[in-house]
Design a protein around this motif. Structure first.
Motif, PDB file in Angstrom:
ATOM      1  N   GLY A 104      10.408   3.986  -2.643  1.00  0.00           N
ATOM      2  CA  GLY A 104       9.027   3.849  -3.108  1.00  0.00           C
ATOM      3  C   GLY A 104       8.913   3.018  -4.364  1.00  0.00           C
ATOM      4  N   VAL A 105       9.840   3.212  -5.291  1.00  0.00           N
ATOM      5  CA  VAL A 105       9.749   2.505  -6.577  1.00  0.00           C
ATOM      6  C   VAL A 105      10.158   1.042  -6.416  1.00  0.00           C
ATOM      7  CG1 VAL A 105      10.729   2.350  -8.894  1.00  0.00           C
ATOM      8  CG2 VAL A 105      10.027   4.564  -7.991  1.00  0.00           C
ATOM      9  N   PHE A 106      11.301   0.807  -5.787  1.00  0.00           N
ATOM     10  CA  PHE A 106      11.790  -0.568  -5.745  1.00  0.00           C
ATOM     11  C   PHE A 106      11.014  -1.456  -4.775  1.00  0.00           C
ATOM     12  CE2 PHE A 106      15.445   1.184  -7.965  1.00  0.00           C
ATOM     13  CZ  PHE A 106      15.460   0.288  -9.010  1.00  0.00           C
ATOM     14  N   PHE A 107      10.489  -0.882  -3.728  1.00  0.00           N
ATOM     15  CA  PHE A 107       9.733  -1.732  -2.804  1.00  0.00           C
ATOM     16  C   PHE A 107       8.228  -1.650  -3.080  1.00  0.00           C
ATOM     17  CE2 PHE A 107      13.736  -1.053  -0.532  1.00  0.00           C
ATOM     18  CZ  PHE A 107      14.080  -2.371  -0.310  1.00  0.00           C
ATOM     19  N   LEU A 108       7.883  -1.040  -4.214  1.00  0.00           N
ATOM     20  CA  LEU A 108       6.465  -0.849  -4.535  1.00  0.00           C
ATOM     21  C   LEU A 108       5.661  -2.157  -4.518  1.00  0.00           C
ATOM     22  CD1 LEU A 108       4.449   1.402  -5.334  1.00  0.00           C
ATOM     23  CD2 LEU A 108       4.851   0.759  -7.699  1.00  0.00           C
ATOM     24  N   PRO A 109       6.144  -3.237  -5.181  1.00  0.00           N
ATOM     25  CA  PRO A 109       5.337  -4.460  -5.166  1.00  0.00           C
ATOM     26  C   PRO A 109       5.038  -4.927  -3.740  1.00  0.00           C
ATOM     27  CG  PRO A 109       7.207  -4.693  -6.647  1.00  0.00           C
ATOM     28  CD  PRO A 109       7.398  -3.402  -5.925  1.00  0.00           C
ATOM     29  N   PHE A 110       6.070  -4.875  -2.901  1.00  0.00           N
ATOM     30  CA  PHE A 110       5.883  -5.328  -1.521  1.00  0.00           C
ATOM     31  C   PHE A 110       4.958  -4.383  -0.758  1.00  0.00           C
ATOM     32  CE2 PHE A 110       7.031  -4.975   2.950  1.00  0.00           C
ATOM     33  CZ  PHE A 110       6.850  -6.285   3.362  1.00  0.00           C
ATOM     34  N   ILE A 111       5.209  -3.086  -0.896  1.00  0.00           N
ATOM     35  CA  ILE A 111       4.445  -2.107  -0.097  1.00  0.00           C
ATOM     36  C   ILE A 111       2.966  -2.140  -0.482  1.00  0.00           C
ATOM     37  CG2 ILE A 111       4.158   0.353   0.407  1.00  0.00           C
ATOM     38  CD1 ILE A 111       7.209   0.618   0.039  1.00  0.00           C
ATOM     39  N   VAL A 112       2.692  -2.188  -1.786  1.00  0.00           N
ATOM     40  CA  VAL A 112       1.291  -2.255  -2.214  1.00  0.00           C
ATOM     41  C   VAL A 112       0.660  -3.549  -1.704  1.00  0.00           C
ATOM     42  CG1 VAL A 112      -0.228  -2.460  -4.223  1.00  0.00           C
ATOM     43  CG2 VAL A 112       1.598  -0.788  -4.238  1.00  0.00           C
ATOM     44  N   GLY A 113       1.378  -4.652  -1.915  1.00  0.00           N
ATOM     45  CA  GLY A 113       0.837  -5.964  -1.515  1.00  0.00           C
ATOM     46  C   GLY A 113       0.569  -6.034  -0.022  1.00  0.00           C
ATOM     47  N   ILE A 114       1.541  -5.610   0.756  1.00  0.00           N
ATOM     48  CA  ILE A 114       1.415  -5.770   2.210  1.00  0.00           C
ATOM     49  C   ILE A 114       0.343  -4.815   2.757  1.00  0.00           C
ATOM     50  CG2 ILE A 114       3.076  -4.137   3.271  1.00  0.00           C
ATOM     51  CD1 ILE A 114       3.191  -7.854   3.922  1.00  0.00           C
ATOM     52  N   THR A 115       0.238  -3.623   2.162  1.00  0.00           N
ATOM     53  CA  THR A 115      -0.763  -2.670   2.650  1.00  0.00           C
ATOM     54  C   THR A 115      -2.164  -3.161   2.277  1.00  0.00           C
ATOM     55  OG1 THR A 115       0.837  -0.924   2.224  1.00  0.00           O
ATOM     56  CG2 THR A 115      -1.381  -0.221   2.693  1.00  0.00           C
ATOM     57  N   TYR A 116      -2.310  -3.566   1.028  1.00  0.00           N
ATOM     58  CA  TYR A 116      -3.633  -4.016   0.579  1.00  0.00           C
ATOM     59  C   TYR A 116      -4.098  -5.246   1.369  1.00  0.00           C
ATOM     60  CZ  TYR A 116      -7.348  -5.554  -2.529  1.00  0.00           C
ATOM     61  OH  TYR A 116      -8.555  -5.969  -3.028  1.00  0.00           O
ATOM     62  N   THR A 117      -3.200  -6.221   1.525  1.00  0.00           N
ATOM     63  CA  THR A 117      -3.603  -7.425   2.271  1.00  0.00           C
ATOM     64  C   THR A 117      -3.891  -7.076   3.736  1.00  0.00           C
ATOM     65  OG1 THR A 117      -1.258  -7.939   2.568  1.00  0.00           O
ATOM     66  CG2 THR A 117      -2.401  -9.120   0.832  1.00  0.00           C
ATOM     67  N   GLY A 118      -3.109  -6.158   4.280  1.00  0.00           N
ATOM     68  CA  GLY A 118      -3.344  -5.740   5.670  1.00  0.00           C
ATOM     69  C   GLY A 118      -4.710  -5.100   5.836  1.00  0.00           C
ATOM     70  N   VAL A 119      -5.070  -4.261   4.862  1.00  0.00           N
ATOM     71  CA  VAL A 119      -6.377  -3.592   4.928  1.00  0.00           C
ATOM     72  C   VAL A 119      -7.499  -4.626   4.795  1.00  0.00           C
ATOM     73  CG1 VAL A 119      -7.897  -1.985   3.707  1.00  0.00           C
ATOM     74  CG2 VAL A 119      -5.535  -1.362   4.104  1.00  0.00           C
ATOM     75  N   ILE A 120      -7.308  -5.567   3.868  1.00  0.00           N
ATOM     76  CA  ILE A 120      -8.341  -6.595   3.628  1.00  0.00           C
ATOM     77  C   ILE A 120      -8.577  -7.437   4.889  1.00  0.00           C
ATOM     78  CG2 ILE A 120      -8.767  -8.781   2.408  1.00  0.00           C
ATOM     79  CD1 ILE A 120      -9.145  -6.563   0.539  1.00  0.00           C
ATOM     80  N   ILE A 121      -7.480  -7.812   5.553  1.00  0.00           N
ATOM     81  CA  ILE A 121      -7.600  -8.740   6.687  1.00  0.00           C
ATOM     82  C   ILE A 121      -8.538  -8.179   7.758  1.00  0.00           C
ATOM     83  CG2 ILE A 121      -6.287  -9.757   8.615  1.00  0.00           C
ATOM     84  CD1 ILE A 121      -3.969 -10.095   6.557  1.00  0.00           C
ATOM     85  N   HIS A 122      -8.456  -6.886   8.004  1.00  0.00           N
ATOM     86  CA  HIS A 122      -9.331  -6.297   9.021  1.00  0.00           C
ATOM     87  C   HIS A 122     -10.356  -5.347   8.415  1.00  0.00           C
ATOM     88  CE1 HIS A 122      -7.207  -8.239  12.134  1.00  0.00           C
ATOM     89  NE2 HIS A 122      -6.075  -7.627  11.914  1.00  0.00           N
ATOM     90  N   ALA A 123     -10.715  -5.603   7.145  1.00  0.00           N
ATOM     91  CA  ALA A 123     -11.656  -4.702   6.466  1.00  0.00           C
ATOM     92  C   ALA A 123     -12.992  -4.624   7.200  1.00  0.00           C
ATOM     93  CB  ALA A 123     -11.879  -5.160   5.030  1.00  0.00           C
ATOM     94  N   ALA A 124     -13.347  -5.708   7.877  1.00  0.00           N
ATOM     95  CA  ALA A 124     -14.635  -5.726   8.576  1.00  0.00           C
ATOM     96  C   ALA A 124     -14.705  -4.652   9.661  1.00  0.00           C
ATOM     97  CB  ALA A 124     -14.866  -7.098   9.185  1.00  0.00           C
ATOM     98  N   ALA A 125     -13.551  -4.134  10.067  1.00  0.00           N
ATOM     99  CA  ALA A 125     -13.558  -3.108  11.116  1.00  0.00           C
ATOM    100  C   ALA A 125     -14.071  -1.771  10.593  1.00  0.00           C
ATOM    101  CB  ALA A 125     -12.140  -2.936  11.669  1.00  0.00           C
ATOM    102  N   VAL A 126     -13.946  -1.538   9.289  1.00  0.00           N
ATOM    103  CA  VAL A 126     -14.376  -0.233   8.752  1.00  0.00           C
ATOM    104  C   VAL A 126     -15.465  -0.342   7.684  1.00  0.00           C
ATOM    105  CG1 VAL A 126     -12.240   1.020   9.221  1.00  0.00           C
ATOM    106  CG2 VAL A 126     -12.459  -0.216   7.082  1.00  0.00           C
ATOM    107  N   LEU A 127     -15.731  -1.549   7.237  1.00  0.00           N
ATOM    108  CA  LEU A 127     -16.754  -1.733   6.201  1.00  0.00           C
ATOM    109  C   LEU A 127     -17.831  -2.682   6.734  1.00  0.00           C
ATOM    110  CD1 LEU A 127     -14.408  -2.091   3.100  1.00  0.00           C
ATOM    111  CD2 LEU A 127     -16.040  -0.242   3.491  1.00  0.00           C
ATOM    112  N   PRO A 128     -19.002  -2.728   6.081  1.00  0.00           N
ATOM    113  CA  PRO A 128     -20.051  -3.620   6.578  1.00  0.00           C
ATOM    114  C   PRO A 128     -19.559  -5.063   6.697  1.00  0.00           C
ATOM    115  CG  PRO A 128     -20.910  -2.180   4.882  1.00  0.00           C
ATOM    116  CD  PRO A 128     -19.438  -1.930   4.935  1.00  0.00           C
ATOM    117  N   ASP A 129     -19.977  -5.714   7.758  1.00  0.00           N
ATOM    118  CA  ASP A 129     -19.494  -7.059   8.065  1.00  0.00           C
ATOM    119  C   ASP A 129     -20.681  -8.018   8.171  1.00  0.00           C
ATOM    120  OD1 ASP A 129     -17.964  -9.164   8.851  1.00  0.00           O
ATOM    121  OD2 ASP A 129     -17.893  -8.566  10.955  1.00  0.00           O
TER     122      ASP A 129
END
Lengths: 485, 99, 109
Positions: free
Chosen positions: A190-215
């Motif tokens: 969790g600690v050492f891969f934190l930059p990657f995990i946060v980045g990849i999760t956040y960008t993943g959520v953003i890419i399809h954000a329109a599926a759960v938020l107003p579009d």
């Protein structure tokens, strides 16, 4: 007992982590494999292994591709043309069959159809990663919600561990008590891969954000009248001049694919051309292939969005960085996996005999070990099924699902019979056999394999399978040790 | 600036960055009483100038990674940090088991 | 001082409501689950309202305003969740105020 912030967030981390972690683990594992989706597809099509990488398509090959495209369009299908790249050296005439992109592969030199077997390839893991096979709309919705839950889990985990973050940065005690060892492993990943995990999760959520938020697409994009090209497909103009013209706009070797839109033909900039996944286009007329315009997607938000896509899809990355992505994805998967195991350890003593705990444990086994069995089973299936079998793609997909389902039922049965450790052991044994046997299978089922020894995708995937098999064997042995049972 | 860097460093920049991270994280580890106790380590720990060097080392590894380009450089820097952290922790765990 | 949910839980147990509603007892876990569900709803509602508000106030950039709002909302929703769930006494109140403000920003375009 005082109800402190750490306790509250600990509860949140535990339960959100477990409930969503089962699916998040599959998403992360699928995404990790999808980093090399093209390479997996190439492994699964050993027939095109002799082609060198990075060849530009010849006019003859483009003409053959055009004829293939016309045939498919006449059948009412909507194909597109993927151009050769360093990662995938063939021309592909692809169409979406509702699950995967399928279609013939053509030699980039003479345009002859390469007699490759039809396969789900790496696309299976890619689709699993972003839809969980729940369909495009619901899948993206569910995955996006899970991504948000992951961010909550990460944030709560950071707050819980904040006090010991620096002093215990590299602390790992695999030879301590089991729960301590697993917790150390969980924190380490969790600690050492934190930059990657946060980045990849956040960008993943953003890419399809329109599926759960107003579009805004529904308001801002309005469909025009149906053009003639869509109603009755026209003859396509020659692709070579269009490619030359598009390369003049974007640079040689920078075109990824040709799309055949209702109004025009688009030569789209390759996703691997730069970090920003711009998808800029050169548009051409259907009638004579004349250049219409260069469509550049600009603006601060657009560029930010392109950056998020570039970060997440990682198609621009050189090979060493791609491996770092792969290893970081593995780190993220291990983080979730260790969290799931810790959950079971925590509640086994008090609730070990309840049905809900049995269900939880069998699900964890199916996700952590069953998925690996199914993935390795897919590689085996790909080579063992006849190359000319009809509906081969469907067969591969169904066998993958069947193995995974069987793993769940096997785990469920043994856990109910109070033999949970046997379930872990037997499935780990299956991973060991399938993983360590894959290189042998590859050698036996790939013609002229000796020519291709060295640094290539076949050896890389075989070595990875070997490592997975050996790791499973090591865990299996540790579970077999008397004090561990 | 690239002209002044030897080819062996330039070509293997991510590898050098990885090694730098391993050194930095190992030095950080031996400054922690809990880890020293586990390892039975009583040797010298970095102080003064040594700590300053340890603070500067990540910047040096960033500079090394940047030779691969600004975007890829950041990714290499973070990626090698993650990998080096895991390798260091595993190395220290092996030392613990030997002890 | 127990928070509102624990108070309800204690009250529930004292009133022997379990005779009417088939729960053995209202443990803190139930109150936490309820709180979690409310936090999730409020956080998501606030996020959605933020997207609408950004889209409304920056309508000149068209669809990109929605994208900008989504980028903000995806960052804020997890933070809202942590505030709502982690802040013992005023977390839900804070989340309610944030949600109301975001809704107002939507309406007052």
């Amino acid at each position: 007992m005082r109800d402190t912030l750490r306790q509250r967030l600990g509860w949140l981390h535990t339960w959100i982590g477990f409930v969503t972690g089962l699916l998040l683990c599959v998403i992360f594992a699928g995404g990790t494999l999808a980093v090399f989706n093209t390479e997996i597809t190439r492994w699964m099509q050993p027939e095109n292994s002799r082609l060198p990488s990075g060849l530009a398509p010849s006019p003859k090959a483009l003409e053959a591709a055009r004829q293939n495209l016309e045939t498919l369009r006449a059948q009412g299908k909507q194909p597109f043309l993927s151009l050769p790249s360093v990662r995938d050296p063939v021309l592909r005439v692809l169409q979406y069959d509702g699950h995967e992109f399928v279609g013939p592969a053509l030699d980039p030199i003479d345009g002859q159809r390469i007699n490759v077997r039809q396969t789900v390839g790496g696309q299976l893991f890619y689709n699993l990663h972003f839809t969980l096979w729940l369909g495009r709309d619901w899948g993206r919705r569910v995955v996006d919600m899970l991504g948000l839950a992951m961010l909550v889990g990460i944030l709560s985990g950071i707050i819980i561990h904040l006090r010991l973050l620096l002093p215990d940065l590299v602390l790992f005690r695999p030879f301590a008590a089991r729960a301590r060892a697993w917790l150390d492993g969980h924190i380490l990943a969790g600690v050492f891969f934190l930059p990657f995990i946060v980045g990849i999760t956040y960008t993943g959520v953003i890419i399809h954000a329109a599926a759960v938020l107003p579009d805004g697409a529904a308001i801002h994009r309005q469909a025009g009248p149906m053009p003639t090209a869509l109603k009755t497909p026209q003859a396509l103009p020659s692709l070579t001049p269009m490619l030359t013209r598009a390369e003049a706009e974007f640079g040689a070797g920078q075109i990824g694919f040709f799309l055949f839109n209702p109004h025009h033909i688009s030569a789209v900039r390759a996703d691997g051309a730069s970090f920003l996944m711009t998808r800029d286009e050169a548009e051409f007329r259907y009638e004579d292939g004349a250049f219409l315009r260069h469509v550049k997607h600009i603006g601060a938000t657009t560029v930010l969005s392109q950056g998020f896509r570039g970060f997440h899809f990682a198609r621009w990355t050189p090979l060493p960085l791609r491996w770092l992505y792969f290893l970081s994805g593995l780190g993220g998967t291990l983080l979730i996996a260790s969290g799931l195991v810790l959950f079971l350890m925590r509640y086994r003593r008090r609730y070990g005999n309840t049905i809900s705990f049995c269900l939880a444990e069998s699900l964890v086994i199916a996700v952590l070990v069953g998925f690996v069995v199914a993935a390795l089973g897919l590689f085996w299936t790909n080579r063992l099924l006849s190359a000319t079998l009809a509906s081969r793609v469907m067969w591969e997909r169904n066998i993958f699902m069947a193995i995974w389902l069987f793993s769940l039922l096997h785990a469920w049965g043994l856990v109910l019979a109070k033999r949970a450790m046997s379930a872990w052991r037997q499935q780990l044994l299956a991973v060991t056999i399938l993983g360590m046997g894959l290189p042998i299978l590859d050698i036996l089922t790939r013609s002229s394999w000796t020519v291709l020894l060295g640094r290539n995708i076949f050896c890389a995937i075989d070595c990875c399978a070997l490592v997975v098999g050996m790791s499973a064997k090591a865990i299996h042995q540790r579970l077999n040790a008397p004090h561990q049972t | 600036m690239k002209e002044f860097i030897p080819t062996i460093v330039l070509d293997g920049a991510p590898l050098w960055a990885f090694i730098t991270w391993v050194i930095v994280l190992s030095a950080h580890a031996i400054q922690q009483p809990k880890i020293c106790r586990l390892l039975g380590y009583n040797g010298p720990v970095p102080s003064g100038l040594g700590k300053l060097v340890l603070l500067a080392a990540p910047l040096m590894s960033l500079a090394l990674c940047m030779t691969a380009g600004p975007t890829a450089g950041i990714f290499y820097w973070c990626g090698t940090f993650s990998l080096a952290g895991v390798v260091t922790a595993l190395g220290l765990a092996c030392l613990q088991s030997h002890r | 001082m127990p928070d509102i949910f624990t108070s309800v839980a204690l009250h529930y147990n004292n009133m022997r409501m379990s005779r009417i509603i088939p729960f053995k007892a209202w443990s803190p876990a139930y109150s936490r689950v309820l709180r979690l569900v409310i936090c999730m709803s409020l956080a998501w509602g606030s996020g959605a309202a933020i997207v609408q508000a950004v889209a409304l106030h920056f309508s000149s950039i068209g669809e990109n305003a929605y994208v900008a709002g989504q980028i903000m909302a995806c960052l804020l929703i997890p933070i809202f969740m942590i505030i709502g769930f982690g802040w013992h006494r005023y977390g839900l109140l804070a989340l309610g105020i944030i949600g109301t403000l975001a809704m107002l920003a939507c309406q007052l375009g």
